[in-house]
Design an enzyme around this catalytic site. Structure first.
Site, PDB file in Angstrom:
ATOM      1  N   ASP A 173     -10.120  49.550  31.419  1.00 10.63           N
ATOM      2  CA  ASP A 173      -9.208  48.793  32.241  1.00 10.63           C
ATOM      3  C   ASP A 173      -8.467  49.917  33.548  1.00 10.63           C
ATOM      4  O   ASP A 173      -7.550  50.349  33.216  1.00 10.63           O
ATOM      5  CB  ASP A 173      -8.286  48.198  31.578  1.00 10.63           C
ATOM      6  CG  ASP A 173      -8.487  46.750  31.128  1.00 10.63           C
ATOM      7  OD1 ASP A 173      -9.709  46.341  31.313  1.00 10.63           O
ATOM      8  OD2 ASP A 173      -7.585  46.094  30.512  1.00 10.63           O
ATOM      9  N   TYR A 176      -8.073  47.071  37.728  1.00 18.61           N
ATOM     10  CA  TYR A 176      -7.756  45.850  37.783  1.00 18.61           C
ATOM     11  C   TYR A 176      -7.958  45.043  39.116  1.00 18.61           C
ATOM     12  O   TYR A 176      -7.237  44.146  39.532  1.00 18.61           O
ATOM     13  CB  TYR A 176      -6.003  45.570  37.559  1.00 18.61           C
ATOM     14  CG  TYR A 176      -5.831  45.775  35.859  1.00 18.61           C
ATOM     15  CD1 TYR A 176      -5.340  44.885  35.322  1.00 18.61           C
ATOM     16  CD2 TYR A 176      -5.860  47.050  35.317  1.00 18.61           C
ATOM     17  CE1 TYR A 176      -4.985  44.761  33.925  1.00 18.61           C
ATOM     18  CE2 TYR A 176      -5.467  47.218  34.185  1.00 18.61           C
ATOM     19  CZ  TYR A 176      -5.015  46.186  33.213  1.00 18.61           C
ATOM     20  OH  TYR A 176      -4.604  46.317  32.123  1.00 18.61           O
ATOM     21  N   ASN A 206     -11.987  44.906  29.745  1.00 16.56           N
ATOM     22  CA  ASN A 206     -12.546  43.633  29.987  1.00 16.56           C
ATOM     23  C   ASN A 206     -12.241  43.294  31.511  1.00 16.56           C
ATOM     24  O   ASN A 206     -12.857  42.381  31.983  1.00 16.56           O
ATOM     25  CB  ASN A 206     -11.353  42.578  29.212  1.00 16.56           C
ATOM     26  CG  ASN A 206      -9.998  42.945  29.385  1.00 16.56           C
ATOM     27  OD1 ASN A 206      -9.558  43.955  28.857  1.00 16.56           O
ATOM     28  ND2 ASN A 206      -9.243  42.008  29.629  1.00 16.56           N
ATOM     29  N   HIS A 289     -12.112  50.172  24.045  1.00 19.02           N
ATOM     30  CA  HIS A 289     -10.929  49.305  24.610  1.00 19.02           C
ATOM     31  C   HIS A 289     -10.188  48.711  23.695  1.00 19.02           C
ATOM     32  O   HIS A 289      -9.113  48.761  23.848  1.00 19.02           O
ATOM     33  CB  HIS A 289     -11.641  48.594  25.738  1.00 19.02           C
ATOM     34  CG  HIS A 289     -10.543  48.069  26.558  1.00 19.02           C
ATOM     35  ND1 HIS A 289      -9.583  48.626  27.362  1.00 19.02           N
ATOM     36  CD2 HIS A 289     -10.179  46.546  26.814  1.00 19.02           C
ATOM     37  CE1 HIS A 289      -8.598  47.906  28.074  1.00 19.02           C
ATOM     38  NE2 HIS A 289      -9.065  46.689  27.566  1.00 19.02           N
ATOM     39  N   HIS A 299      -3.234  40.274  21.602  1.00 15.68           N
ATOM     40  CA  HIS A 299      -4.771  40.534  21.280  1.00 15.68           C
ATOM     41  C   HIS A 299      -4.964  40.904  19.857  1.00 15.68           C
ATOM     42  O   HIS A 299      -5.980  41.610  19.398  1.00 15.68           O
ATOM     43  CB  HIS A 299      -5.123  41.902  22.046  1.00 15.68           C
ATOM     44  CG  HIS A 299      -4.986  41.660  23.616  1.00 15.68           C
ATOM     45  ND1 HIS A 299      -5.758  40.878  24.257  1.00 15.68           N
ATOM     46  CD2 HIS A 299      -4.279  42.468  24.519  1.00 15.68           C
ATOM     47  CE1 HIS A 299      -5.350  40.885  25.723  1.00 15.68           C
ATOM     48  NE2 HIS A 299      -4.495  41.877  25.597  1.00 15.68           N
ATOM     49  N   HIS A 326      -5.878  48.234  25.975  1.00 12.60           N
ATOM     50  CA  HIS A 326      -6.050  46.589  25.901  1.00 12.60           C
ATOM     51  C   HIS A 326      -4.491  46.259  25.611  1.00 12.60           C
ATOM     52  O   HIS A 326      -4.181  45.309  26.299  1.00 12.60           O
ATOM     53  CB  HIS A 326      -7.081  46.105  24.794  1.00 12.60           C
ATOM     54  CG  HIS A 326      -7.432  44.840  25.065  1.00 12.60           C
ATOM     55  ND1 HIS A 326      -7.895  44.375  26.338  1.00 12.60           N
ATOM     56  CD2 HIS A 326      -7.612  43.856  24.061  1.00 12.60           C
ATOM     57  CE1 HIS A 326      -7.962  43.037  26.062  1.00 12.60           C
ATOM     58  NE2 HIS A 326      -8.178  42.787  24.802  1.00 12.60           N
ATOM     59  N   VAL A 327      -4.012  46.812  24.533  1.00 15.66           N
ATOM     60  CA  VAL A 327      -2.458  46.164  24.342  1.00 15.66           C
ATOM     61  C   VAL A 327      -1.799  46.933  25.182  1.00 15.66           C
ATOM     62  O   VAL A 327      -1.796  48.259  25.009  1.00 15.66           O
ATOM     63  CB  VAL A 327      -2.303  46.466  22.815  1.00 15.66           C
ATOM     64  CG1 VAL A 327      -0.998  45.909  22.344  1.00 15.66           C
ATOM     65  CG2 VAL A 327      -3.229  45.555  21.920  1.00 15.66           C
ATOM     66  N   HIS A 328      -0.906  46.403  25.775  1.00 18.12           N
ATOM     67  CA  HIS A 328      -0.017  47.072  26.758  1.00 18.12           C
ATOM     68  C   HIS A 328       1.259  47.427  26.279  1.00 18.12           C
ATOM     69  O   HIS A 328       2.222  47.307  26.501  1.00 18.12           O
ATOM     70  CB  HIS A 328       0.237  46.265  28.058  1.00 18.12           C
ATOM     71  CG  HIS A 328      -0.697  45.575  28.818  1.00 18.12           C
ATOM     72  ND1 HIS A 328      -0.843  44.568  29.460  1.00 18.12           N
ATOM     73  CD2 HIS A 328      -2.170  46.168  28.703  1.00 18.12           C
ATOM     74  CE1 HIS A 328      -1.914  44.531  30.140  1.00 18.12           C
ATOM     75  NE2 HIS A 328      -2.881  45.300  29.318  1.00 18.12           N
TER      76      HIS A 328
END
Length: 435
Positions: A173, A176, A206, A289, A299, A326-328
């Protein structure tokens, strides 16, 4: 000598020193950055970034608006005096109504380790400088995923710039852009000050997919702009590859391409692990990711399929650390395998908190799992200093009012030093030899 004794005692106890502020108030998301138009001559190199391209080589990537601009890089160890020149290749792509500029990829080398080089792209334009990583320990990595292009992204980049690191690792990522191709261009300009000076090694997330059924395959923009050393590492895809720095072997895997036991990626992974020499590279890291160990509601469970296919292989190979995005938010595990703490498992770190526009993932599952040591939903970045063949120091730095505050830290002992590698030697051999 006394310092090393102190380190040894600290590592043997595997003590995690954390700083937790009870009254800390997490900052609000910041707006997406807006970039002013700044027209440049068509030959002018833009979005310059570098990446490792095999032993003693570096790939220089840039974009020009001029299709006739040569893919040439001049370089040397003195400013303005270029003793070497390299010819590369170029590509471009169309995406609906968007046409990219000419994207140049040129490999330069052989280069000396731990050395500053000055270089110029395309035979004209500004001079850049880069520093090659060291050949031996210590070596330091800056780590952050899910960057995006917001005010917090800029803060994170400023903090990374203050870190004395050798290589930047990014587990997916990047821009964006999400189908808006000009956002790839602005991202390239945003990261250029850092990415043109130190190698950025990335894998896809993603938000890099951008596939349109029946019209566009996934990852076209990503593959054209961020070419990694997949060919140099025997991979057939830019979505997974490996490389080595000093005494560290790093494997970048793809969460969004086939990963089951019959896949090309799985076959390549087995072949790559069979070549790892832990006497030469005692540290083994893996990045992808989607995290496998995640106690955040965001997620949750998305990495289970890849974990089921690959965790036993990574465990048998005695992987030291697994880094994901992935997980913010940020989370660090104990050494873990098969859902339980295991002294021969990997330390899993989720660090998808670079500054993306989607904001932070605040919802954690309670009670906190036994394998989870530290978790917090804040923007920030990580630093991994591999001190020697047995000791590494990991720290996570929260973006606190634009100041990097060290909020989690731990000494980690390599599995090579623990006896796990020798204990699992036969197990790894059996998996690698399986059809």
């Amino acid at each position: 000598m006394e310092l090393m004794k102190l380190i040894t005692v600290t590592v043997s106890l595997f003590i995690s020193v954390t700083v937790i502020t009870a009254d800390y108030v997490r900052p609000q998301p910041r707006k997406t950055l807006h970039f002013q138009l700044n027209p440049k001559p068509s030959f002018y190199p833009q979005q310059v970034h570098i990446s490792l391209a095999g032993d003693e080589s570096m790939r220089v990537t840039w974009v020009t608006d001029d299709d006739s601009s040569p893919s040439v890089v001049e370089y040397g160890t003195l400013p303005g005096r270029y003793s070497s020149v390299a010819q590369g290749e170029s590509t471009s792509y169309n995406y609906l109504f968007y046409s990219s500029g000419k994207i140049h990829h040129t490999v330069i080398g052989p280069l000396e380790h731990d050395t500053v080089y000055f270089y110029r792209c395309g035979g004209q334009g500004p001079e850049f400088q880069l520093k090659t990583p060291p050949a031996q320990f210590p070596v330091t990595f800056a780590v952050v995923g899910d960057l995006g292009q917001t005010g917090w992204t800029k803060s994170t980049l400023n903090h990374i710039d203050q870190c004395k690191y050798d290589v930047h690792l990014l587990p997916g990522d990047l821009s964006y852009a999400d189908y808006m191709q000009h956002r790839w261009d602005t991202f390239g300009e945003l990261v250029q000050p850092l990415a043109s000076a130190k190698p950025w090694m990335v894998t896809e997330g993603n938000h890099e997919q951008e596939n349109i059924p029946l019209l566009k395959d996934g990852f076209e923009s990503y593959n054209a702009r961020w070419k990694m050393p997949f060919e140099e590492s025997g991979s057939s895809s830019n979505l997974y590859y490996s490389f080595e720095v000093a005494g560290v072997h790093i494997i970048m895997l793809g969460s969004y391409t086939d990963y089951d036991e019959q896949s090309d990626q799985f076959s390549w992974l087995k072949a790559d692990l069979s070549k790892v020499d832990r006497t030469k590279t005692p540290w083994l890291l893996v990045l992808f990711h989607v995290p496998w160990y995640n106690s955040n509601k965001a997620h949750k469970g998305e990495g289970d399929g890849m974990m089921a296919a690959m965790e036993s292989l990574l465990y048998a190979a005695s992987v030291d650390m697994v880094l994901a995005g992935h997980v913010h938010a940020y989370e660090r595990s104990k050494r873990v395998n098969n859902g339980r703490p295991d002294p021969c498992g990997a330390v899993h770190i989720t660090i998808g908190d670079g500054g993306n526009r989607e904001g932070l993932a605040h919802g954690y599952i309670n009670p906190q799992p036994e394998w989870s040591v530290f978790r917090e939903a804040s923007f920030g970045h990580g630093e991994l200093k591999i001190v020697n063949s047995t000791h590494a120091f990991w720290s996570w730095h929260r973006n606190d009012d634009d100041e990097p505050v060290r909020s989690d830290q731990v000494w980690i002992t390599s599995l090579v030093n623990s006896g796990c590698v020798s204990e699992k030697k036969n197990e790894l051999r059996d998996i690698l030899m399986a059809p």
